[in-house]
Scaffold this motif. Sequence first.
Motif, PDB file in Angstrom:
ATOM      1  N   ASN A  13      19.186 -84.090 -41.062  1.00  0.00           N
ATOM      2  CA  ASN A  13      18.186 -83.211 -41.671  1.00  0.00           C
ATOM      3  C   ASN A  13      18.686 -81.779 -41.639  1.00  0.00           C
ATOM      4  OD1 ASN A  13      16.377 -85.282 -42.176  1.00  0.00           O
ATOM      5  ND2 ASN A  13      15.359 -85.074 -40.197  1.00  0.00           N
ATOM      6  N   VAL A  14      18.637 -81.078 -42.781  1.00  0.00           N
ATOM      7  CA  VAL A  14      19.095 -79.693 -42.885  1.00  0.00           C
ATOM      8  C   VAL A  14      17.978 -78.863 -43.515  1.00  0.00           C
ATOM      9  CG1 VAL A  14      21.534 -80.294 -43.049  1.00  0.00           C
ATOM     10  CG2 VAL A  14      20.196 -80.112 -45.130  1.00  0.00           C
ATOM     11  N   TYR A  15      17.926 -77.573 -43.134  1.00  0.00           N
ATOM     12  CA  TYR A  15      16.947 -76.661 -43.708  1.00  0.00           C
ATOM     13  C   TYR A  15      17.432 -76.168 -45.069  1.00  0.00           C
ATOM     14  CZ  TYR A  15      14.917 -76.470 -39.017  1.00  0.00           C
ATOM     15  OH  TYR A  15      14.340 -76.789 -37.824  1.00  0.00           O
ATOM     16  N   THR A  16      16.480 -76.079 -46.021  1.00  0.00           N
ATOM     17  CA  THR A  16      16.823 -75.584 -47.356  1.00  0.00           C
ATOM     18  C   THR A  16      16.661 -74.074 -47.459  1.00  0.00           C
ATOM     19  OG1 THR A  16      14.559 -75.862 -48.189  1.00  0.00           O
ATOM     20  CG2 THR A  16      16.046 -77.764 -48.330  1.00  0.00           C
ATOM     21  N   GLY A  17      15.969 -73.457 -46.516  1.00  0.00           N
ATOM     22  CA  GLY A  17      15.696 -72.022 -46.571  1.00  0.00           C
ATOM     23  C   GLY A  17      14.347 -71.680 -47.166  1.00  0.00           C
ATOM     24  N   GLN A  18      13.672 -72.650 -47.764  1.00  0.00           N
ATOM     25  CA  GLN A  18      12.350 -72.417 -48.344  1.00  0.00           C
ATOM     26  C   GLN A  18      11.290 -72.499 -47.241  1.00  0.00           C
ATOM     27  OE1 GLN A  18      11.881 -71.518 -51.549  1.00  0.00           O
ATOM     28  NE2 GLN A  18      14.112 -71.565 -51.762  1.00  0.00           N
ATOM     29  N   LYS A  19      10.354 -71.529 -47.257  1.00  0.00           N
ATOM     30  CA  LYS A  19       9.328 -71.475 -46.219  1.00  0.00           C
ATOM     31  C   LYS A  19       7.962 -71.239 -46.838  1.00  0.00           C
ATOM     32  CE  LYS A  19      12.394 -69.530 -42.659  1.00  0.00           C
ATOM     33  NZ  LYS A  19      12.573 -68.408 -41.706  1.00  0.00           N
ATOM     34  N   SER A  20       6.937 -71.637 -46.099  1.00  0.00           N
ATOM     35  CA  SER A  20       5.556 -71.367 -46.475  1.00  0.00           C
ATOM     36  C   SER A  20       4.805 -70.993 -45.201  1.00  0.00           C
ATOM     37  CB  SER A  20       4.903 -72.594 -47.130  1.00  0.00           C
ATOM     38  OG  SER A  20       3.546 -72.339 -47.435  1.00  0.00           O
ATOM     39  N   VAL A  21       3.981 -69.937 -45.273  1.00  0.00           N
ATOM     40  CA  VAL A  21       3.316 -69.398 -44.085  1.00  0.00           C
ATOM     41  C   VAL A  21       1.808 -69.599 -44.207  1.00  0.00           C
ATOM     42  CG1 VAL A  21       2.894 -67.341 -42.678  1.00  0.00           C
ATOM     43  CG2 VAL A  21       5.142 -67.714 -43.705  1.00  0.00           C
TER      44      VAL A  21
ATOM     45  N   GLN B 137       9.194 -82.838 -47.363  1.00  0.00           N
ATOM     46  CA  GLN B 137       9.667 -82.935 -45.985  1.00  0.00           C
ATOM     47  C   GLN B 137       9.727 -81.530 -45.405  1.00  0.00           C
ATOM     48  OE1 GLN B 137      13.372 -85.361 -46.926  1.00  0.00           O
ATOM     49  NE2 GLN B 137      12.756 -86.329 -45.015  1.00  0.00           N
ATOM     50  N   TYR B 138       9.201 -81.366 -44.202  1.00  0.00           N
ATOM     51  CA  TYR B 138       9.200 -80.044 -43.596  1.00  0.00           C
ATOM     52  C   TYR B 138       9.025 -80.171 -42.085  1.00  0.00           C
ATOM     53  CZ  TYR B 138       4.126 -80.760 -43.599  1.00  0.00           C
ATOM     54  OH  TYR B 138       2.878 -81.266 -43.410  1.00  0.00           O
ATOM     55  N   GLU B 139       9.388 -79.090 -41.404  1.00  0.00           N
ATOM     56  CA  GLU B 139       9.140 -78.961 -39.972  1.00  0.00           C
ATOM     57  C   GLU B 139       8.245 -77.753 -39.751  1.00  0.00           C
ATOM     58  OE1 GLU B 139      12.736 -78.818 -37.748  1.00  0.00           O
ATOM     59  OE2 GLU B 139      13.370 -80.845 -38.315  1.00  0.00           O
ATOM     60  N   THR B 140       7.437 -77.799 -38.703  1.00  0.00           N
ATOM     61  CA  THR B 140       6.439 -76.767 -38.459  1.00  0.00           C
ATOM     62  C   THR B 140       6.793 -75.969 -37.217  1.00  0.00           C
ATOM     63  OG1 THR B 140       4.739 -78.189 -39.431  1.00  0.00           O
ATOM     64  CG2 THR B 140       3.974 -76.329 -38.131  1.00  0.00           C
ATOM     65  N   GLU B 141       6.621 -74.647 -37.322  1.00  0.00           N
ATOM     66  CA  GLU B 141       6.838 -73.750 -36.187  1.00  0.00           C
ATOM     67  C   GLU B 141       5.600 -72.869 -36.045  1.00  0.00           C
ATOM     68  OE1 GLU B 141       9.435 -70.071 -36.287  1.00  0.00           O
ATOM     69  OE2 GLU B 141      10.688 -71.376 -35.055  1.00  0.00           O
ATOM     70  N   LYS B 142       4.998 -72.840 -34.850  1.00  0.00           N
ATOM     71  CA  LYS B 142       3.784 -72.072 -34.618  1.00  0.00           C
ATOM     72  C   LYS B 142       4.058 -70.915 -33.673  1.00  0.00           C
ATOM     73  CE  LYS B 142       0.644 -75.985 -35.365  1.00  0.00           C
ATOM     74  NZ  LYS B 142      -0.447 -76.801 -34.790  1.00  0.00           N
ATOM     75  N   GLN B 143       3.434 -69.753 -33.978  1.00  0.00           N
ATOM     76  CA  GLN B 143       3.610 -68.565 -33.155  1.00  0.00           C
ATOM     77  C   GLN B 143       2.239 -67.933 -32.949  1.00  0.00           C
ATOM     78  OE1 GLN B 143       6.196 -65.632 -34.820  1.00  0.00           O
ATOM     79  NE2 GLN B 143       6.100 -64.270 -33.059  1.00  0.00           N
ATOM     80  N   LEU B 144       1.787 -67.871 -31.691  1.00  0.00           N
ATOM     81  CA  LEU B 144       0.474 -67.334 -31.357  1.00  0.00           C
ATOM     82  C   LEU B 144       0.599 -65.892 -30.912  1.00  0.00           C
ATOM     83  CD1 LEU B 144      -2.573 -67.760 -30.837  1.00  0.00           C
ATOM     84  CD2 LEU B 144      -1.967 -68.527 -28.530  1.00  0.00           C
ATOM     85  N   GLU B 145      -0.208 -65.019 -31.503  1.00  0.00           N
ATOM     86  CA  GLU B 145      -0.284 -63.615 -31.122  1.00  0.00           C
ATOM     87  C   GLU B 145      -1.668 -63.381 -30.557  1.00  0.00           C
ATOM     88  OE1 GLU B 145       0.628 -61.243 -34.484  1.00  0.00           O
ATOM     89  OE2 GLU B 145       2.589 -62.143 -34.822  1.00  0.00           O
ATOM     90  N   GLN B 146      -1.745 -63.171 -29.243  1.00  0.00           N
ATOM     91  CA  GLN B 146      -3.029 -63.060 -28.559  1.00  0.00           C
ATOM     92  C   GLN B 146      -3.330 -61.609 -28.245  1.00  0.00           C
ATOM     93  OE1 GLN B 146      -3.242 -65.713 -25.260  1.00  0.00           O
ATOM     94  NE2 GLN B 146      -5.434 -65.431 -24.929  1.00  0.00           N
TER      95      GLN B 146
ATOM     96  N   MET C  28      -2.709 -66.819 -35.302  1.00  0.00           N
ATOM     97  CA  MET C  28      -1.591 -67.748 -35.169  1.00  0.00           C
ATOM     98  C   MET C  28      -0.893 -67.881 -36.516  1.00  0.00           C
ATOM     99  SD  MET C  28      -1.505 -71.704 -33.805  1.00  0.00           S
ATOM    100  CE  MET C  28      -2.474 -72.323 -35.178  1.00  0.00           C
ATOM    101  N   LYS C  29       0.420 -67.780 -36.467  1.00  0.00           N
ATOM    102  CA  LYS C  29       1.248 -67.914 -37.662  1.00  0.00           C
ATOM    103  C   LYS C  29       1.910 -69.286 -37.637  1.00  0.00           C
ATOM    104  CE  LYS C  29       5.231 -65.814 -40.014  1.00  0.00           C
ATOM    105  NZ  LYS C  29       6.278 -64.772 -39.916  1.00  0.00           N
ATOM    106  N   GLU C  30       1.677 -70.060 -38.688  1.00  0.00           N
ATOM    107  CA  GLU C  30       2.269 -71.388 -38.817  1.00  0.00           C
ATOM    108  C   GLU C  30       3.255 -71.366 -39.978  1.00  0.00           C
ATOM    109  OE1 GLU C  30       0.439 -75.782 -38.559  1.00  0.00           O
ATOM    110  OE2 GLU C  30      -0.061 -74.735 -40.416  1.00  0.00           O
ATOM    111  N   THR C  31       4.518 -71.603 -39.683  1.00  0.00           N
ATOM    112  CA  THR C  31       5.566 -71.565 -40.697  1.00  0.00           C
ATOM    113  C   THR C  31       6.030 -72.980 -41.000  1.00  0.00           C
ATOM    114  OG1 THR C  31       6.309 -69.421 -39.845  1.00  0.00           O
ATOM    115  CG2 THR C  31       7.806 -70.585 -41.313  1.00  0.00           C
ATOM    116  N   LEU C  32       5.932 -73.367 -42.283  1.00  0.00           N
ATOM    117  CA  LEU C  32       6.421 -74.662 -42.740  1.00  0.00           C
ATOM    118  C   LEU C  32       7.808 -74.460 -43.332  1.00  0.00           C
ATOM    119  CD1 LEU C  32       3.213 -76.006 -44.545  1.00  0.00           C
ATOM    120  CD2 LEU C  32       3.798 -76.124 -42.137  1.00  0.00           C
ATOM    121  N   MET C  33       8.818 -75.097 -42.773  1.00  0.00           N
ATOM    122  CA  MET C  33      10.201 -74.943 -43.224  1.00  0.00           C
ATOM    123  C   MET C  33      10.665 -76.242 -43.880  1.00  0.00           C
ATOM    124  SD  MET C  33      11.620 -72.973 -39.827  1.00  0.00           S
ATOM    125  CE  MET C  33      10.820 -74.202 -38.782  1.00  0.00           C
TER     126      MET C  33
END
Length: 397
Positions: free
Chosen positions: A264-272, A295-304, A317-322
């Motif tokens: 699995n490789v990243y294409t560089g396309q993202k959605s936030v 197909q995508y992987e999810t990365e979550k970042q919480l700013e409290q 919370m920022k959720e990035t779909l890669m």
Amino acid sequence: MNASWMQWTKGIVTIRVRGDAAETLVNRALAAGVQLWSISRTSGGELVCDVTVGDYFRLRPLLKETGCRAHVLGRKGMPFWLVKLEKRLFFGAGLVLFFIGMYLLSSLVWTVDVKGNDKLSEEQILQAAKQEGIYPFQWSFRLQDTDVLSKKLARMLPGAAWVGVEKHGTRITIQVVETTKPETKPLLSPRDLVASTDAVVTDMLAETGRPVVKRNQKVKKGDVLISGLLGDEAHRQAVVAKGTVKGLVWHEYNIVSPLMRQVNVYTGQKSVRWYAVAWGRALKVSGFGKPPFAQYETEKQLEQASWRSWKLPLGRMKETLMEVRTDTVPVSEKDAKAAGLAQARADLIAKGGPGTVIRGENILHENSDNGKVYMKVLFEVEQSIAVERPLVQMQGD
């Protein structure tokens, strides 16, 4: 530099500065305490930077002094978000009701977990906890301090040496440490230790019983290694043979390893997507609809949010779909052989158990065909070869 939570709360304005004295403007602004960040220069020689709303108005006199002009490129932050909410009255009212509901729901106990219990049943512990007011849908403010609850539960539960009560949001965890009692060892019948497979003995340690074989001796499957019979025919005693016996065992493996591998490789396309977070609950505020990628992987970042050393139960919370894609890449014969051998070694060690050591390996045959590498490998493995076999005595013994 990314904007901080406080800057996002005040409101952030992205501006473009035109003029010959743009650098002078930046220096004077910094000297006056005006915060500018994410400063960059465009191809036309103009400066682009971010500034809070309050500092933007403090920047106006400096613009006149240096003869520069500023143009607003973008606005973001809580003040502008609230302006948008005014245009969506029902959405804003629903959001307020949501936070009120979240506050009320976060004041309830939703889950009661029990950990560390072995002899005490979970039902018994939960029943004792219920008598002290610990049960689902109970208001948190009606509960006593956790130290008081811990002592009361310890007195109510026989066989508990210590009980700890911890509260994490809407979840309460009851940790139990039970009193330890000496283990009653089961009575074992007399037995021999015999060879589980053909091997050459490399090491032997007999705790009880009579050793029958020696080091470097070849044994076959079923041969007695440590006997459970002590003494001669006139004075014989049957015991439980105990000990460890290791030996060299030969295993033949047929290994098949592919020359193509899927990765699995990243294409560089993202959605936030953005979420408003309150008391451990999240409400989506942007990025509605189905994911734009198959197909995508999810990365979550919480700013409290925080104030001094305290963290507030509010934030975002920022959720990035890669996007990812599956590629088929070729594998060299050398790497395919190494992967196949590594998998076979891991399988041997897993089957042989603790203390298993691979002493040697010999590739008997190998060839490549139909996109795969085929190998026949003989492994020399040092492993435990002792297994138990009940000792059957004659009636007169």
